[in-house]
Design a protein around this motif. Sequence first.
Motif, PDB file in Angstrom:
ATOM      1  N   LEU A  58       0.818  -1.206   0.000  1.00 11.21           N
ATOM      2  CA  LEU A  58       0.000   0.000   0.000  1.00 11.21           C
ATOM      3  C   LEU A  58       0.854   1.258   0.000  1.00 11.21           C
ATOM      4  O   LEU A  58       0.528   2.249  -0.670  1.00 11.21           O
ATOM      5  N   ILE A  59       1.960   1.246   0.743  1.00  7.89           N
ATOM      6  CA  ILE A  59       2.874   2.389   0.762  1.00  7.89           C
ATOM      7  C   ILE A  59       3.481   2.597  -0.622  1.00  7.89           C
ATOM      8  O   ILE A  59       3.585   3.728  -1.113  1.00  7.89           O
ATOM      9  N   ILE A  60       3.876   1.520  -1.272  1.00  9.66           N
ATOM     10  CA  ILE A  60       4.457   1.608  -2.612  1.00  9.66           C
ATOM     11  C   ILE A  60       3.450   2.194  -3.604  1.00  9.66           C
ATOM     12  O   ILE A  60       3.797   3.073  -4.404  1.00  9.66           O
ATOM     13  N   ILE A  61       2.205   1.737  -3.540  1.00  8.89           N
ATOM     14  CA  ILE A  61       1.169   2.266  -4.445  1.00  8.89           C
ATOM     15  C   ILE A  61       0.953   3.754  -4.186  1.00  8.89           C
ATOM     16  O   ILE A  61       0.820   4.557  -5.119  1.00  8.89           O
ATOM     17  N   ALA A  62       0.944   4.133  -2.901  1.00 12.02           N
ATOM     18  CA  ALA A  62       0.780   5.547  -2.552  1.00 12.02           C
ATOM     19  C   ALA A  62       1.920   6.384  -3.117  1.00 12.02           C
ATOM     20  O   ALA A  62       1.696   7.478  -3.654  1.00 12.02           O
ATOM     21  N   LEU A  63       3.145   5.881  -3.011  1.00  8.53           N
ATOM     22  CA  LEU A  63       4.307   6.597  -3.547  1.00  8.53           C
ATOM     23  C   LEU A  63       4.207   6.763  -5.058  1.00  8.53           C
ATOM     24  O   LEU A  63       4.596   7.803  -5.606  1.00  8.53           O
ATOM     25  N   ILE A  64       3.700   5.745  -5.734  1.00 14.35           N
ATOM     26  CA  ILE A  64       3.536   5.824  -7.196  1.00 14.35           C
ATOM     27  C   ILE A  64       2.562   6.943  -7.562  1.00 14.35           C
ATOM     28  O   ILE A  64       2.840   7.761  -8.450  1.00 14.35           O
ATOM     29  N   PHE A  65       1.432   7.016  -6.867  1.00 13.77           N
ATOM     30  CA  PHE A  65       0.455   8.063  -7.159  1.00 13.77           C
ATOM     31  C   PHE A  65       1.012   9.450  -6.818  1.00 13.77           C
ATOM     32  O   PHE A  65       0.735  10.429  -7.530  1.00 13.77           O
ATOM     33  N   CYS A  66       1.799   9.533  -5.758  1.00 12.35           N
ATOM     34  CA  CYS A  66       2.408  10.811  -5.408  1.00 12.35           C
ATOM     35  C   CYS A  66       3.420  11.243  -6.469  1.00 12.35           C
ATOM     36  O   CYS A  66       3.533  12.439  -6.779  1.00 12.35           O
ATOM     37  N   ALA A  67       4.162  10.286  -7.017  1.00  4.13           N
ATOM     38  CA  ALA A  67       5.104  10.604  -8.091  1.00  4.13           C
ATOM     39  C   ALA A  67       4.351  11.135  -9.310  1.00  4.13           C
ATOM     40  O   ALA A  67       4.790  12.104  -9.949  1.00  4.13           O
ATOM     41  N   LEU A  88      -5.174   8.276   0.063  1.00  6.80           N
ATOM     42  CA  LEU A  88      -6.126   7.207   0.377  1.00  6.80           C
ATOM     43  C   LEU A  88      -5.394   5.882   0.597  1.00  6.80           C
ATOM     44  O   LEU A  88      -5.752   5.101   1.494  1.00  6.80           O
ATOM     45  N   PHE A  89      -4.362   5.630  -0.191  1.00  9.98           N
ATOM     46  CA  PHE A  89      -3.574   4.413   0.007  1.00  9.98           C
ATOM     47  C   PHE A  89      -2.726   4.499   1.274  1.00  9.98           C
ATOM     48  O   PHE A  89      -2.538   3.484   1.968  1.00  9.98           O
ATOM     49  N   TYR A  90      -2.223   5.696   1.605  1.00 10.45           N
ATOM     50  CA  TYR A  90      -1.516   5.855   2.879  1.00 10.45           C
ATOM     51  C   TYR A  90      -2.469   5.565   4.043  1.00 10.45           C
ATOM     52  O   TYR A  90      -2.101   4.883   5.015  1.00 10.45           O
ATOM     53  N   ILE A  91      -3.687   6.090   3.951  1.00 13.79           N
ATOM     54  CA  ILE A  91      -4.678   5.857   4.999  1.00 13.79           C
ATOM     55  C   ILE A  91      -4.940   4.365   5.166  1.00 13.79           C
ATOM     56  O   ILE A  91      -4.965   3.845   6.292  1.00 13.79           O
ATOM     57  N   ARG A  92      -5.129   3.686   4.044  1.00 12.02           N
ATOM     58  CA  ARG A  92      -5.387   2.235   4.096  1.00 12.02           C
ATOM     59  C   ARG A  92      -4.204   1.499   4.707  1.00 12.02           C
ATOM     60  O   ARG A  92      -4.385   0.547   5.488  1.00 12.02           O
ATOM     61  N   ALA A  93      -2.996   1.932   4.365  1.00 14.82           N
ATOM     62  CA  ALA A  93      -1.791   1.302   4.921  1.00 14.82           C
ATOM     63  C   ALA A  93      -1.729   1.514   6.429  1.00 14.82           C
ATOM     64  O   ALA A  93      -1.498   0.565   7.197  1.00 14.82           O
ATOM     65  N   PHE A  94      -1.946   2.745   6.869  1.00 14.00           N
ATOM     66  CA  PHE A  94      -1.871   3.044   8.295  1.00 14.00           C
ATOM     67  C   PHE A  94      -2.947   2.303   9.086  1.00 14.00           C
ATOM     68  O   PHE A  94      -2.699   1.806  10.190  1.00 14.00           O
ATOM     69  N   LEU A  95      -4.145   2.215   8.499  1.00 15.10           N
ATOM     70  CA  LEU A  95      -5.231   1.510   9.183  1.00 15.10           C
ATOM     71  C   LEU A  95      -4.971   0.012   9.285  1.00 15.10           C
ATOM     72  O   LEU A  95      -5.485  -0.656  10.189  1.00 15.10           O
ATOM     73  N   SER A  96      -4.165  -0.522   8.371  1.00 20.30           N
ATOM     74  CA  SER A  96      -3.896  -1.959   8.382  1.00 20.30           C
ATOM     75  C   SER A  96      -3.002  -2.374   9.546  1.00 20.30           C
ATOM     76  O   SER A  96      -2.904  -3.553   9.866  1.00 20.30           O
TER      77      SER A  96
END
Length: 216
Positions: A58-67, A88-96
């Motif tokens: 999830l962190i990797i996906i979030a980084l891709i969208f931020c890039a 949204l992916f960061y949120i999902r990662a943190f909630l996990s």
Amino acid sequence: MLRNILLGFIVVLALYYVFFINSISQPFVMVFKLLPMLLILLLAIMTKAENIIPYKTLIIIALIFCAFGDYTIQWFIIGLACFLVGHLFYIRAFLSTKENTAPLWITICLSIYGLSMMIWIGGSLIKEDNMILAIAVFAYMIVILIMGWTSFKTGSKFAIVGAILFIISDSILAINKFMFPVEYSHQLIMLTYYSAQILIALSIPKYSAIRSKVIQ
């Protein structure tokens, strides 16, 4: 060892872009802006993360969208949308992670801060009859504040500080763009932004260590 070298390289490139942007030829400005993010993404991919594959992914996906957001921010709404999805992916990662609960005082502080910024910046946009942009900014502010709030659930100082720096970076950007020119805005925005992304990427092994203790 390789990760430390990569991290050092990221820091050097980020600092060069932040403080020496005027020395970069215009055709290469975007290249130097994106290079640190691409290397942060590589850092996250290289990080070993036993027991927390969903978090790392999830962190990797979030980084891709931020890039993507870094590149498309020149078309503001598109860039804003990319960053919003990233959050949204960061949120999902943190909630996990489900390590901690966010303290009440954090919830109160973030709520007051968010409401103040919405009234100030959003109100200004509404007065200018820019309702679409105002709605987009409202939505983004809500999402990034939730991202900051959920970071406290990780129990990771890297994730928490990274999320707070992200909020600071975007706040300076919004003030500079919509309210008044902020002195040294480029340096302040990009320094806090790169720091935020680096720290969030570094939360992958930090959280792995926490999980390992819990499982044992």
